[in-house]
Design an enzyme around this catalytic site. Sequence first.
Site, mmCIF file in Angstrom:
data_model
loop_
_atom_site.group_PDB
_atom_site.id
_atom_site.type_symbol
_atom_site.label_atom_id
_atom_site.label_comp_id
_atom_site.label_asym_id
_atom_site.label_seq_id
_atom_site.Cartn_x
_atom_site.Cartn_y
_atom_site.Cartn_z
ATOM 1 N N ASP A 268 -70.001 -79.971 44.403
ATOM 2 C CA ASP A 268 -68.964 -79.621 43.447
ATOM 3 C C ASP A 268 -69.302 -80.332 42.124
ATOM 4 O O ASP A 268 -70.195 -81.183 42.057
ATOM 5 C CB ASP A 268 -67.566 -79.983 43.966
ATOM 6 C CG ASP A 268 -66.484 -79.140 43.284
ATOM 7 O OD1 ASP A 268 -66.743 -78.577 42.205
ATOM 8 O OD2 ASP A 268 -65.359 -79.052 43.823
HETATM 9 C C1 NOJ Z 1 -64.608 -77.663 40.443
HETATM 10 C C2 NOJ Z 1 -63.852 -77.011 41.551
HETATM 11 O O1 NOJ Z 1 -63.438 -77.986 42.494
HETATM 12 C C3 NOJ Z 1 -64.644 -75.944 42.287
HETATM 13 O O2 NOJ Z 1 -63.791 -75.286 43.195
HETATM 14 C C4 NOJ Z 1 -65.246 -74.976 41.310
HETATM 15 O O3 NOJ Z 1 -65.950 -73.984 42.004
HETATM 16 C C5 NOJ Z 1 -66.145 -75.745 40.364
HETATM 17 N N1 NOJ Z 1 -65.375 -76.738 39.645
HETATM 18 C C6 NOJ Z 1 -66.857 -74.825 39.382
HETATM 19 O O4 NOJ Z 1 -65.971 -74.325 38.461
#
Ligand code: NOJ
Length: 722
Positions: A268
Amino acid sequence: MHRQKDVNPVYRDLSQPVEKRVDDLLARMTIEEKIGQMCQYSGFNEKHEALLRKGRVGSFLNVTGVENTNKVQKIAVEQSRLGIPLIFGLDVIHGYKTIFPIPLGLASTWDPDAVKKAASIAAKEAASEGTHWTFAPMVDIARDPRWGRIAEGAGEDPYLGSVMAKALVEGFQGANLSHLDTVVACPKHYVAYGGAEGGRDYNTVDVSERVLREVYLPPFKAAVVDGGAGTVMSAFNDLNGIPASANRYTLTNILREEWGFEGFVVSDWNAVGELMSHGIAGTPAEAAKEAVEAGVDMDMCGDIYQKTLDQLVREGKVSEETVDEAVRRILRIKFKLGLFDNPFISPERAGEVILCKEHLDAALELARKSIVLLKNEGNLLPLKTNLDSIAVIGPLADDHEAPLGPWACLGDLENVVTVLEGVKAKVSSNTKVLYAKGCEIEGTGTEGFEEAAEKAKAAEVAIVVVGENRDMSGEAASRSSLDLPGVQEELVKTVLDTGTPVVEVLMNGRPLSISWSAEHVPAILEAWFPGIQAGYAVADVVFGEYNPGGKLPVTFPRTVGQVPIYYNHKNTGRPPSSERFTSRYLDLPYTPLFPFGHGLSYTQFEYSNLRIEPASMKVDGAIKISLDVKNVGDRKGDEVVQLYLRDVVASVTRPVQELKGFKRVTFEPGEKKTVTFTVSSRDLAFVGRDLKWIVEPGTFKVMIGSSSQDIRLTGSFEVEPS
Ligand code: NOJ
């Protein structure tokens, strides 16, 4: 040697098997180029361009649109040494431009085929503009509605969550990743991110191995093993003392060794860098080593791999084989997507598919299916379309933004149909539609109450649309209260006090503690955030053109003080009752406001004739459970028939009930159908004392009903040793 020009390299030869192409390409790459494949950045700027020309970027997220993706891809393909194409990722969560209900709403349909269709449409639209990869589905089980990300998943149940996970992955990925209408899926956030303490996003998760395996892992397994997801996202959270993005046990031992996952893992956003904040790494280099050795192949936006991995390899602190393996996994997906053979997007496709009629119709269908009728006293609903007058009241009644919900990708406010617009489109030309906003979603202002009361008084019926705004759920959107925000409950009271019958329509991203409404308001619809067709869908349900059949994928608590509250809880040694020394509250019933699986209809269904055949099965066998369901009302309608089981006595404590099957079936008035479930050992297994999956002989109780609490038929069967 490997820097020599080769006019017809094996990796460019479409007729060669993927593994051969991967190996050939890998052999030609420098360590910097390899690490480049493991780096992902958001957006495109000069710094990225310079890296890209050197072959030091593998992926971008948030670069969208035909023109942009083609422009950036051209640099990768034509101006970097080996011409390795980029993979463009994006959060295509519940639609690209045609926005469907939020995932919690999709789960409320209990209709995996329809949900799969929604995902395939989202994929088609996204792919038509150059996106190859969606960061979806979110398959985190959430037992705490304070956690705003509950909106992005399928709710509290591992079985329903697994069915939805598989459907979504299959919808996004289609039959073949190289097809131009598909995107590769990325189930997230691996793993147990939904178990955040206190419901506070990004917070610590400490769950037992049994709960991890029985509750949090199954939807991931369904997504990866049954659905064939090509990638997985590692989560932000600390899991039992080891952050999920440095957790070799979950990322390698379980995901790859137990489940045979061959795709790649992306962290993430900066989850690799955050290993320093977690306090398991003191420097970026230590963070990189932890993550890559655990099994994180791509660093999303951290720039940590870029800055540290080559030195770690040169110093022998991370082996080149580890890097090679990560790069292999990434390249494999790029080859499977056909990116080497077809890196660019033609501009015509988007115009044909985006927001086309078929997609809008599907968005309406999904929105209608997702609506849950929570209460309908005295059959107030459905309303007649030829009323003299109707009042549409509330801060969400004519709000174009909220129905999109969180993570609405490229969804546009202008395409959203509000409830007010939907009602106006549905009622007869003689019906007077009166509108008052009443108040804001948040804040304390009650100046609009008077107008709201006047309009309600002047109408035959009032529809009050209340709930949350779209930013109150999703990422970093935890709430400590589950009540209607601001003065909305007072608005509902004000309208109700006029004596005009009230229909409350809720739009929200989490279960709300609407105890007051549940007691006083005669009719309540849970619409979640229904997407761009919101208003039409709500109006179809309100006026009975569509008979609601959605069911709750999550328990509604009476107050936040009951959280966590979920249907598949353990019995305890002192099950709650009215007795003092039992597992209860002094000041609150222990039961939910609305249970898991709840949802009413404008018709009624009668359940009968439960058959369990044979009456016993071997531990590795199967059993057939069937029953008859009849629509005894005078309207067509859908019923979600739910099968729950309980392992009555086992070597470890078992939940009082567990969903093990469901079917959403449409019935004509008077129609009777047989519904059949097959239960196999997989449905009976649990994690035993030795932490291994086991099926134990003994009695299993069968409960079949219209919700987890509205059980209509019960029986049992025996499991015998094999
Ligand atoms: C953070 C989020 O937790 C995740 O779900 C998302 O896919 C990513 N950012 C990319 O935007």
